[in-house]
Design a protein around this motif. Structure first.
Motif, PDB file in Angstrom:
ATOM      1  N   MET A  85       0.838  -1.204   0.000  1.00  0.00           N
ATOM      2  CA  MET A  85       0.000   0.000   0.000  1.00  0.00           C
ATOM      3  C   MET A  85       0.873   1.255   0.000  1.00  0.00           C
ATOM      4  SD  MET A  85      -3.201  -0.948   2.543  1.00  0.00           S
ATOM      5  CE  MET A  85      -2.224  -1.334   3.995  1.00  0.00           C
ATOM      6  N   ARG A  86       0.432   2.271  -0.736  1.00  0.00           N
ATOM      7  CA  ARG A  86       1.201   3.510  -0.829  1.00  0.00           C
ATOM      8  C   ARG A  86       0.403   4.687  -0.284  1.00  0.00           C
ATOM      9  NH1 ARG A  86       0.932   2.766  -6.230  1.00  0.00           N
ATOM     10  NH2 ARG A  86       0.757   5.014  -6.538  1.00  0.00           N
ATOM     11  N   GLU A  87       1.122   5.654   0.252  1.00  0.00           N
ATOM     12  CA  GLU A  87       0.483   6.859   0.760  1.00  0.00           C
ATOM     13  C   GLU A  87      -0.350   7.520  -0.336  1.00  0.00           C
ATOM     14  OE1 GLU A  87       1.809  11.117   2.811  1.00  0.00           O
ATOM     15  OE2 GLU A  87       3.108   9.344   2.986  1.00  0.00           O
ATOM     16  N   ASN A  88      -1.552   7.936   0.026  1.00  0.00           N
ATOM     17  CA  ASN A  88      -2.514   8.596  -0.865  1.00  0.00           C
ATOM     18  C   ASN A  88      -3.117   7.667  -1.914  1.00  0.00           C
ATOM     19  OD1 ASN A  88      -1.921  10.953   0.522  1.00  0.00           O
ATOM     20  ND2 ASN A  88      -0.492  11.700  -1.031  1.00  0.00           N
ATOM     21  N   GLN A  89      -2.795   6.383  -1.860  1.00  0.00           N
ATOM     22  CA  GLN A  89      -3.391   5.435  -2.808  1.00  0.00           C
ATOM     23  C   GLN A  89      -4.835   5.151  -2.392  1.00  0.00           C
ATOM     24  OE1 GLN A  89      -1.637   1.419  -2.969  1.00  0.00           O
ATOM     25  NE2 GLN A  89      -1.617   1.629  -5.199  1.00  0.00           N
ATOM     26  N   LEU A  90      -5.719   5.096  -3.378  1.00  0.00           N
ATOM     27  CA  LEU A  90      -7.127   4.838  -3.111  1.00  0.00           C
ATOM     28  C   LEU A  90      -7.374   3.341  -3.227  1.00  0.00           C
ATOM     29  CD1 LEU A  90     -10.035   6.981  -4.490  1.00  0.00           C
ATOM     30  CD2 LEU A  90     -10.265   4.524  -4.220  1.00  0.00           C
ATOM     31  N   ILE A  91      -7.972   2.762  -2.200  1.00  0.00           N
ATOM     32  CA  ILE A  91      -8.294   1.331  -2.213  1.00  0.00           C
ATOM     33  C   ILE A  91      -9.805   1.184  -2.038  1.00  0.00           C
ATOM     34  CG2 ILE A  91      -7.866  -0.917  -1.167  1.00  0.00           C
ATOM     35  CD1 ILE A  91      -5.170   0.131  -0.215  1.00  0.00           C
ATOM     36  N   TYR A  92     -10.391   0.496  -2.976  1.00  0.00           N
ATOM     37  CA  TYR A  92     -11.849   0.346  -3.087  1.00  0.00           C
ATOM     38  C   TYR A  92     -12.167  -1.138  -2.925  1.00  0.00           C
ATOM     39  CZ  TYR A  92     -16.410   0.972  -5.583  1.00  0.00           C
ATOM     40  OH  TYR A  92     -17.742   1.015  -5.965  1.00  0.00           O
ATOM     41  N   THR A  93     -12.676  -1.526  -1.727  1.00  0.00           N
ATOM     42  CA  THR A  93     -12.864  -2.937  -1.418  1.00  0.00           C
ATOM     43  C   THR A  93     -13.720  -3.065  -0.164  1.00  0.00           C
ATOM     44  OG1 THR A  93     -11.673  -5.034  -1.157  1.00  0.00           O
ATOM     45  CG2 THR A  93     -10.808  -3.151   0.063  1.00  0.00           C
ATOM     46  N   TYR A  94     -13.984  -4.301   0.259  1.00  0.00           N
ATOM     47  CA  TYR A  94     -14.532  -4.531   1.595  1.00  0.00           C
ATOM     48  C   TYR A  94     -13.389  -4.397   2.601  1.00  0.00           C
ATOM     49  CZ  TYR A  94     -18.762  -6.628  -0.439  1.00  0.00           C
ATOM     50  OH  TYR A  94     -19.933  -6.851  -1.127  1.00  0.00           O
ATOM     51  N   PHE A  95     -13.584  -3.594   3.639  1.00  0.00           N
ATOM     52  CA  PHE A  95     -12.572  -3.443   4.679  1.00  0.00           C
ATOM     53  C   PHE A  95     -12.999  -4.048   6.017  1.00  0.00           C
ATOM     54  CE2 PHE A  95     -10.848  -0.107   1.882  1.00  0.00           C
ATOM     55  CZ  PHE A  95      -9.482  -0.328   2.032  1.00  0.00           C
ATOM     56  N   HIS A  96     -14.233  -3.791   6.457  1.00  0.00           N
ATOM     57  CA  HIS A  96     -14.707  -4.274   7.755  1.00  0.00           C
ATOM     58  C   HIS A  96     -13.724  -3.886   8.860  1.00  0.00           C
ATOM     59  CE1 HIS A  96     -17.954  -6.498   5.842  1.00  0.00           C
ATOM     60  NE2 HIS A  96     -17.072  -7.042   5.013  1.00  0.00           N
ATOM     61  N   PHE A  97     -13.358  -2.613   8.889  1.00  0.00           N
ATOM     62  CA  PHE A  97     -12.359  -2.127   9.838  1.00  0.00           C
ATOM     63  C   PHE A  97     -12.705  -2.424  11.284  1.00  0.00           C
ATOM     64  CE2 PHE A  97     -11.099   1.059   6.457  1.00  0.00           C
ATOM     65  CZ  PHE A  97      -9.775   0.641   6.352  1.00  0.00           C
ATOM     66  N   ALA A  98     -13.988  -2.310  11.645  1.00  0.00           N
ATOM     67  CA  ALA A  98     -14.374  -2.420  13.052  1.00  0.00           C
ATOM     68  C   ALA A  98     -14.084  -3.783  13.655  1.00  0.00           C
ATOM     69  CB  ALA A  98     -15.859  -2.089  13.216  1.00  0.00           C
ATOM     70  N   ALA A  99     -13.788  -4.768  12.804  1.00  0.00           N
ATOM     71  CA  ALA A  99     -13.464  -6.103  13.301  1.00  0.00           C
ATOM     72  C   ALA A  99     -11.967  -6.376  13.322  1.00  0.00           C
ATOM     73  CB  ALA A  99     -14.154  -7.165  12.435  1.00  0.00           C
ATOM     74  N   ASP A 100     -11.139  -5.393  12.928  1.00  0.00           N
ATOM     75  CA  ASP A 100      -9.704  -5.654  12.779  1.00  0.00           C
ATOM     76  C   ASP A 100      -8.900  -4.403  13.126  1.00  0.00           C
ATOM     77  OD1 ASP A 100      -7.117  -6.318  11.956  1.00  0.00           O
ATOM     78  OD2 ASP A 100      -7.825  -7.483  10.235  1.00  0.00           O
ATOM     79  N   GLU A 101      -8.431  -4.341  14.375  1.00  0.00           N
ATOM     80  CA  GLU A 101      -7.696  -3.164  14.836  1.00  0.00           C
ATOM     81  C   GLU A 101      -6.339  -3.030  14.137  1.00  0.00           C
ATOM     82  OE1 GLU A 101      -6.402  -0.992  19.049  1.00  0.00           O
ATOM     83  OE2 GLU A 101      -7.229  -3.031  19.050  1.00  0.00           O
ATOM     84  N   THR A 102      -5.672  -4.158  13.863  1.00  0.00           N
ATOM     85  CA  THR A 102      -4.372  -4.100  13.195  1.00  0.00           C
ATOM     86  C   THR A 102      -4.509  -3.520  11.797  1.00  0.00           C
ATOM     87  OG1 THR A 102      -3.543  -6.003  14.443  1.00  0.00           O
ATOM     88  CG2 THR A 102      -2.394  -5.456  12.399  1.00  0.00           C
ATOM     89  N   LEU A 103      -5.495  -3.970  11.058  1.00  0.00           N
ATOM     90  CA  LEU A 103      -5.745  -3.430   9.723  1.00  0.00           C
ATOM     91  C   LEU A 103      -6.047  -1.930   9.801  1.00  0.00           C
ATOM     92  CD1 LEU A 103      -6.320  -3.833   6.637  1.00  0.00           C
ATOM     93  CD2 LEU A 103      -8.708  -4.262   7.296  1.00  0.00           C
ATOM     94  N   THR A 104      -6.857  -1.553  10.764  1.00  0.00           N
ATOM     95  CA  THR A 104      -7.225  -0.142  10.921  1.00  0.00           C
ATOM     96  C   THR A 104      -5.992   0.717  11.163  1.00  0.00           C
ATOM     97  OG1 THR A 104      -9.385  -0.782  11.816  1.00  0.00           O
ATOM     98  CG2 THR A 104      -8.630   1.463  12.258  1.00  0.00           C
ATOM     99  N   LYS A 105      -5.160   0.296  12.113  1.00  0.00           N
ATOM    100  CA  LYS A 105      -3.955   1.072  12.424  1.00  0.00           C
ATOM    101  C   LYS A 105      -2.981   1.114  11.246  1.00  0.00           C
ATOM    102  CE  LYS A 105      -3.996   0.402  17.451  1.00  0.00           C
ATOM    103  NZ  LYS A 105      -3.312  -0.229  18.605  1.00  0.00           N
ATOM    104  N   THR A 106      -2.868  -0.011  10.537  1.00  0.00           N
ATOM    105  CA  THR A 106      -1.950  -0.067   9.396  1.00  0.00           C
ATOM    106  C   THR A 106      -2.382   0.874   8.296  1.00  0.00           C
ATOM    107  OG1 THR A 106      -1.372  -2.371   9.881  1.00  0.00           O
ATOM    108  CG2 THR A 106      -0.904  -1.567   7.657  1.00  0.00           C
TER     109      THR A 106
END
Length: 372
Positions: A85-106
């Protein structure tokens, strides 16, 4: 804009973010599309089909990630993708952040722009990019429950359809939305007695009108839930609060009320699951047993029926994706309130409040209008 579609890396995830038709739509709108070699194989799509649609095939995921302005995926980035992943890169997908703190912080640290399919929400409350996968997962739920009721798979050995002289299964569906209503229909089609719980009188009224006669919509409260858990052979967890962590309605102590060898299919696992004992599983290792109750908690259920799921998803994501690509994410979100709800993160800040609340990160939250 350069649109990139890498191959999915999640366990037994055979879906792909773009169909050839979607790729052609981006190309026809003046954009460049790059697809990782073999990305569509699991959905029965060849590289040649992408080439015929005007896309360019790249050999590695690293090439796709390093050259694309906008990444179109199906599932959230996994640890092996974090460094891509790169800074300012747009990612369009399912994230489900609320279930994954590591993904959220990353994703915050990487300062990406995250547009999450699951929180794009129209004015009528509908979730158009979640709906097609909810439909598939809902229709799968009772089928998976039926399979794992089999004695060789850890269940009690009950055939959900019943036979002459032997009663069919009791199926409890918790939540009357897209997943729940589809699960109830399939359960009813199997011949089971289906109870579906919800807290919305409007939802219950609608379910009463549209469901077969062996489906019984009931108001959900703790007393009713406990009573129905005692009778249930299959429990389908279908609770959803868009973008937020799922409430734990089935507590560990509730398992003692349930029949040994009964099955919980927790479709809500993407957002944390609605059973306290649920934890994410994979298609290669889908179940575990707690207190005699089989738990099926596969976090990418529709990936099992990848061709159907890929085309159903892409048919819906392309219209919003084109708005992002044609206008830029900032203008697209300003002009389309539904799409703006999908913007969960923007260059190091959280723009979707339930994600911030899930992990006590309110200090990193900013309202959308302040950042775009």
């Amino acid at each position: 804009m350069r649109i990139g579609c890498p191959k999915e890396v999640k366990d037994n995830e055979f879906r792909v973010g773009l169909t050839p038709a979607a790729a052609r739509s981006y190309v026809d709108a003046g954009h460049e599309v790059v697809v990782e070699k073999g990305a569509g194989t699991g959905s029965g799509i060849t590289d040649e089909e992408y080439k015929a649609a005007g896309a360019k095939i790249l050999d590695t995921a690293k090439e796709v990630w390093s050259t694309a302005d906008m990444i179109v995926k199906v599932k959230e980035p996994l640890p092996q993708e974090y460094d891509l992943m790169r800074e300012n890169q747009l990612i369009y997908t399912y994230f489900h952040f609320a279930a994954d703190e590591t993904l959220t912080k990353t994703c915050l640290d990487k300062k990406i722009i995250a547009v999450a399919y699951e929180t794009v929400q129209e004015a009528d409350g509908s979730l158009p990019l979640l709906r097609p996968m909810s439909t598939i997962a809902g229709r799968m739920a009772c089928l998976m429950g039926a399979y794992y009721l089999g004695k060789p798979h850890g269940g009690m050995g009950l055939l959900p359809t019943g036979v002459p002289g032997v009663a069919p299964a009791n199926i409890l569906v918790i939540g009357g939305g897209g997943v729940g209503s589809n699960a109830a229909r399939v359960g009813a089609g199997l011949g089971a007695k289906v109870t579906i719980l919800d807290v919305s009188p409007k939802v219950l009224e609608n379910l009463t009108q549209i469901m077969p006669p062996n489906v019984f919509p009931l108001f959900s409260d703790s007393h009713t839930l406990e009573a129905e858990l005692k009778e249930a052979d299959i429990v389908v967890g279908a609770v959803l609060i868009p973008g937020a962590k799922t409430p734990k309605l089935v507590r560990k102590e509730h398992l003692k009320l349930m029949k040994p060898g009964s099955v919980i299919v927790d479709v809500a696992i993407d957002q944390g699951g609605c059973a306290e004992t649920s934890k994410p599983t994979t298609h290669s290792d889908p179940v575990f047993v707690v207190d005699g109750v089989v738990h099926y908690c596969v976090a990418n259920m529709p990936g099992a029926y990848s061709r159907t799921a890929t085309f159903a998803l892409s048919n819906n994501t392309i219209r919003y994706g084109l708005q992002i690509a044609n206008k830029g994410v900032e203008r697209a979100c300003r002009e389309n309130p539904a799409l703006s709800k999908g913007l969960n993160m923007y260059k190091g800040v959280i723009t979707y409040k339930p994600v911030a609340e899930a992990f006590g990160m309110e200090d990193l939250y900013k309202p959308l209008e302040e950042v775009i």
